[in-house]
Design a protein around this motif. Structure first.
Motif, PDB file in Angstrom:
ATOM      1  N   THR A 158       0.841  -1.328   0.011  1.00 46.76           N
ATOM      2  CA  THR A 158       0.023  -0.120  -0.020  1.00 46.76           C
ATOM      3  C   THR A 158       0.817   1.156   0.014  1.00 46.76           C
ATOM      4  O   THR A 158       1.604   1.194   0.680  1.00 46.76           O
ATOM      5  CB  THR A 158      -0.962  -0.036   1.184  1.00 46.76           C
ATOM      6  N   VAL A 159       0.756   2.036  -1.048  1.00 49.37           N
ATOM      7  CA  VAL A 159       1.732   3.202  -1.163  1.00 49.37           C
ATOM      8  C   VAL A 159       0.586   4.455  -1.188  1.00 49.37           C
ATOM      9  O   VAL A 159      -0.295   4.422  -1.989  1.00 49.37           O
ATOM     10  CB  VAL A 159       2.518   3.108  -2.380  1.00 49.37           C
ATOM     11  N   THR A 160       0.850   5.397  -0.209  1.00 49.60           N
ATOM     12  CA  THR A 160       0.105   6.539  -0.218  1.00 49.60           C
ATOM     13  C   THR A 160       0.920   7.820  -0.243  1.00 49.60           C
ATOM     14  O   THR A 160       1.920   7.716   0.195  1.00 49.60           O
ATOM     15  CB  THR A 160      -0.735   6.631   1.099  1.00 49.60           C
ATOM     16  N   ILE A 161       0.553   8.992  -0.714  1.00 50.53           N
ATOM     17  CA  ILE A 161       1.112  10.175  -0.759  1.00 50.53           C
ATOM     18  C   ILE A 161       0.315  11.225  -0.333  1.00 50.53           C
ATOM     19  O   ILE A 161      -1.149  11.305  -0.422  1.00 50.53           O
ATOM     20  CB  ILE A 161       1.569  10.574  -2.135  1.00 50.53           C
ATOM     21  N   LEU A 162       0.977  12.129   0.493  1.00 54.96           N
ATOM     22  CA  LEU A 162       0.233  13.217   1.106  1.00 54.96           C
ATOM     23  C   LEU A 162       1.006  14.587   1.201  1.00 54.96           C
ATOM     24  O   LEU A 162       2.309  14.384   1.850  1.00 54.96           O
ATOM     25  CB  LEU A 162      -0.414  13.012   2.573  1.00 54.96           C
ATOM     26  N   GLN A 163       0.528  15.656   0.699  1.00 54.43           N
ATOM     27  CA  GLN A 163       1.510  16.941   0.680  1.00 54.43           C
ATOM     28  C   GLN A 163       1.070  17.553   2.268  1.00 54.43           C
ATOM     29  O   GLN A 163       0.169  17.746   2.660  1.00 54.43           O
ATOM     30  CB  GLN A 163       1.177  17.803  -0.367  1.00 54.43           C
ATOM     31  N   ARG A 164       2.298  18.111   2.829  1.00 57.00           N
ATOM     32  CA  ARG A 164       2.141  19.019   3.931  1.00 57.00           C
ATOM     33  C   ARG A 164       2.801  20.328   3.730  1.00 57.00           C
ATOM     34  O   ARG A 164       3.740  20.330   3.091  1.00 57.00           O
ATOM     35  CB  ARG A 164       2.859  18.131   5.202  1.00 57.00           C
ATOM     36  N   GLU A 165       1.902  21.382   4.335  1.00 58.24           N
ATOM     37  CA  GLU A 165       2.548  22.704   4.044  1.00 58.24           C
ATOM     38  C   GLU A 165       3.460  23.020   5.484  1.00 58.24           C
ATOM     39  O   GLU A 165       3.000  23.832   6.093  1.00 58.24           O
ATOM     40  CB  GLU A 165       1.411  23.901   4.086  1.00 58.24           C
ATOM     41  N   ALA A 166       4.463  22.617   5.272  1.00 60.96           N
ATOM     42  CA  ALA A 166       5.376  22.643   6.349  1.00 60.96           C
ATOM     43  C   ALA A 166       6.820  22.110   6.124  1.00 60.96           C
ATOM     44  O   ALA A 166       7.016  21.189   5.253  1.00 60.96           O
ATOM     45  CB  ALA A 166       5.092  22.263   7.726  1.00 60.96           C
ATOM     46  N   ASN A 167       7.670  22.427   6.861  1.00 64.52           N
ATOM     47  CA  ASN A 167       9.146  21.912   6.417  1.00 64.52           C
ATOM     48  C   ASN A 167       9.332  20.459   6.860  1.00 64.52           C
ATOM     49  O   ASN A 167       8.492  19.940   7.776  1.00 64.52           O
ATOM     50  CB  ASN A 167      10.189  22.561   7.533  1.00 64.52           C
ATOM     51  N   TRP A 168       9.916  19.774   6.111  1.00 59.85           N
ATOM     52  CA  TRP A 168      10.120  18.204   6.237  1.00 59.85           C
ATOM     53  C   TRP A 168      10.490  17.681   7.530  1.00 59.85           C
ATOM     54  O   TRP A 168      10.035  16.933   8.044  1.00 59.85           O
ATOM     55  CB  TRP A 168      11.147  17.921   5.340  1.00 59.85           C
ATOM     56  N   LEU A 169      11.497  18.403   8.322  1.00 57.93           N
ATOM     57  CA  LEU A 169      11.778  18.091   9.719  1.00 57.93           C
ATOM     58  C   LEU A 169      10.856  18.046  10.680  1.00 57.93           C
ATOM     59  O   LEU A 169      10.662  17.152  11.585  1.00 57.93           O
ATOM     60  CB  LEU A 169      12.983  18.805  10.142  1.00 57.93           C
ATOM     61  N   GLN A 170       9.620  18.848  10.661  1.00 55.14           N
ATOM     62  CA  GLN A 170       8.516  19.023  11.297  1.00 55.14           C
ATOM     63  C   GLN A 170       7.849  17.686  11.335  1.00 55.14           C
ATOM     64  O   GLN A 170       7.302  16.962  12.328  1.00 55.14           O
ATOM     65  CB  GLN A 170       7.735  20.270  11.234  1.00 55.14           C
ATOM     66  N   GLY A 171       7.507  17.487  10.398  1.00 55.01           N
ATOM     67  CA  GLY A 171       6.755  16.135   9.861  1.00 55.01           C
ATOM     68  C   GLY A 171       7.384  15.062  10.285  1.00 55.01           C
ATOM     69  O   GLY A 171       6.896  14.094  11.104  1.00 55.01           O
ATOM     70  N   LEU A 172       8.588  14.639   9.949  1.00 54.08           N
ATOM     71  CA  LEU A 172       9.423  13.732  10.409  1.00 54.08           C
ATOM     72  C   LEU A 172       9.513  13.349  11.904  1.00 54.08           C
ATOM     73  O   LEU A 172       9.174  12.444  12.182  1.00 54.08           O
ATOM     74  CB  LEU A 172      10.845  13.755   9.973  1.00 54.08           C
ATOM     75  N   GLU A 173       9.456  14.495  12.658  1.00 56.29           N
ATOM     76  CA  GLU A 173       9.767  14.312  13.801  1.00 56.29           C
ATOM     77  C   GLU A 173       8.564  14.159  14.686  1.00 56.29           C
ATOM     78  O   GLU A 173       8.396  13.461  15.759  1.00 56.29           O
ATOM     79  CB  GLU A 173      10.393  15.968  14.556  1.00 56.29           C
ATOM     80  N   GLY A 174       7.464  14.347  14.006  1.00 52.50           N
ATOM     81  CA  GLY A 174       6.151  13.888  14.533  1.00 52.50           C
ATOM     82  C   GLY A 174       6.012  12.566  14.716  1.00 52.50           C
ATOM     83  O   GLY A 174       5.583  11.670  15.299  1.00 52.50           O
ATOM     84  N   ASP A 175       6.781  11.735  13.635  1.00 51.02           N
ATOM     85  CA  ASP A 175       6.634  10.203  13.589  1.00 51.02           C
ATOM     86  C   ASP A 175       7.661   9.648  14.667  1.00 51.02           C
ATOM     87  O   ASP A 175       7.534   8.364  14.836  1.00 51.02           O
ATOM     88  CB  ASP A 175       7.226   9.769  12.347  1.00 51.02           C
TER      89      ASP A 175
END
Length: 442
Positions: A158-175
């Protein structure tokens, strides 16, 4: 280094930046293979701050080029995708997927110099239903990352894509911030709502876990642990893999295969590409069942806006910063949904986008629960600066097999057992997906 300098080096990804140049050493997933059709429309592609176009030629090959024609800089997005090349509509110059100029129809044959002209192009591969781009300077690209999810047959992915309006590191750190689950996603749920032994039960029965964190060849890893009354320890293991991958622990370790790429489009837009495979395909707590038989409240499906041809027009959610992520204050007040925001993925999206396009790290007050975040930042800075200052190739570029040692998920282990020893024991008995070359060597 000052915190402000650290912040710039961590977050900025354009050409010539410390982090951007380090990321360019790796293969980068950029789009679904299905987004491009043979002789179909070119697609605008923003990647690490560069404006590119992608197209699939008559032979099925994918080209990723600078969007500006090297003649007069008109955009090749307007071009004609025809006969194994993209033709600029301004003067008819035509380029193949490798950027070679094939034709100069507006130049008299004696004056033709097409063999001396090339459009800027990047190497491309396709794997796991994705188009991958190598943006580094090597004449020969490094091997693809040996992430376990890439070895699962495509029909089991299963491959999904989603755009986020923020810097890449902010999203990664949530994970890699595991303690937020008990609040952001499940603050309205009681432990007794789950069946005994359900992996999510632990995250709400003890919302302040302790951690073990270590650096690894592939990046960093953590184990969030919660003691049981029977001498067992419940562990949630997860990973950061260079340069922008995470493996989240939201399913049973034995058969959980996941790889999530936080791909920077530019400094303030990120494309999250999630790959789930194997028997636990797509398994996350968003589909977890409660005793009532229903899913976790707030785990509704994700809705997308129609894609457009804009640089940031792909894979945008209906819930977004412009409509306050459709927050339902009554659901929040009644504790039906802790945040009032439906969909677990969008709950993550809302908090990271609410920080601003690029969060100012000097305003933070990190706590012991943020140890994985601080260690990962240090790992990233050390790798990126070592490459910038001395050309030290970051881990996982040439030694791509190191990624195969990362597996995320939850499990029980003897509380007296060292956490890394317990991890290695579980890894030996887990259901693994291997590359053909690995299988042949066994």
């Amino acid at each position: 280094m000052s915190k402000s300098t650290d912040g710039q080096d961590l977050t900025l990804v354009g050409p010539g930046t410390v982090m951007g140049e380090m990321m360019r050493q790796y293969w980068i997933p950029a789009a679904l293979s299905s987004e491009l059709s043979v002789d179909g429309d070119p697609m605008r592609l923003m990647l690490l701050g560069e404006q590119l176009i992608a197209f699939r030629d008559s032979s099925g090959r994918v080209g990723v080029l600078d969007h500006q024609c090297p003649h007069r800089c008109a955009s090749l997005f307007l071009g004609r995708n025809e006969h194994d090349g993209i033709r600029c509509v301004y003067h008819g110059w035509k380029f193949d997927v490798d950027g070679r100029c094939l034709e100069m129809p507006n130049v008299p044959p004696p004056q033709d110099f097409k063999e001396k002209v090339r459009a800027k192009s990047y190497k491309v591969r396709e794997s796991a239903g994705l188009i991958w781009v190598y943006m580094g300077a090597r004449a020969e690209a490094p091997p693809m990352p040996m992430l376990e999810a890439l070895f699962v047959p495509e029909q089991d992915l299963t491959v999904t894509i989603l755009q986020r309006e923020a810097n890449w590191l902010q999203g990664l750190e949530g994970d890699i911030d595991t303690s937020h689950f008990g609040f952001l996603h499940a603050g309205h749920i009681n432990p007794d709502d789950f069946e005994e032994g359900h992996p999510a039960r632990h995250t709400v029965s003890n919302r302040a876990p302790e951690y073990k964190v270590t650096e690894t060849d592939w990046g960093t890893m953590y184990g969030a642990f919660r003691p049981e009354t029977d001498g067992q320890m419940h562990w949630r293991m997860a990973h950061f893999c260079l340069p922008f991958w995470t493996q989240t622990p939201n399913a049973d370790f034995a058969d959980h295969v996941v790889a999530k790429a936080w791909v920077p489009m530019d400094d303030t837009h990120t494309m999250l590409i999630s790959i789930y495979g194997g028997r636990a395909k797509g398994a996350t707590y968003s589909s977890s069942k409660l005793k009532s038989g229903g899913g976790i409240p707030g785990a509704d499906g994700l809705d997308y806006l129609p894609n457009t041809t804009d640089w940031f027009g792909r894979w945008r959610p209906v819930q977004n910063i412009g409509n306050d992520w459709q927050i339902d204050r009554e659901a929040q007040r009644s504790n039906k949904i802790y945040t009032g925001i439906r969909n677990i993925v969008m709950q993550d999206q809302a908090v990271t986008e609410s920080m601003g396009p690029i969060v100012d790290h000097t305003k933070e007050h990190l706590a012991p629960s943020d140890v994985m975040i601080s260690r990962t930042r240090r790992r990233l800075l050390n790798a990126a600066r070592a490459f910038a200052n001395s050309g030290t190739v970051p881990s996982g570029v040439d030694d791509a097999e190191v990624f195969f040692n990362a597996r995320a998920g939850s499990y029980y282990a003897d509380a007296k057992l060292d956490w890394l020893e317990a991890y290695q024991d579980k890894l030996k008995t887990a259901i693994r997906w291997r590359a053909p070359s690995q299988q042949a060597a066994e």
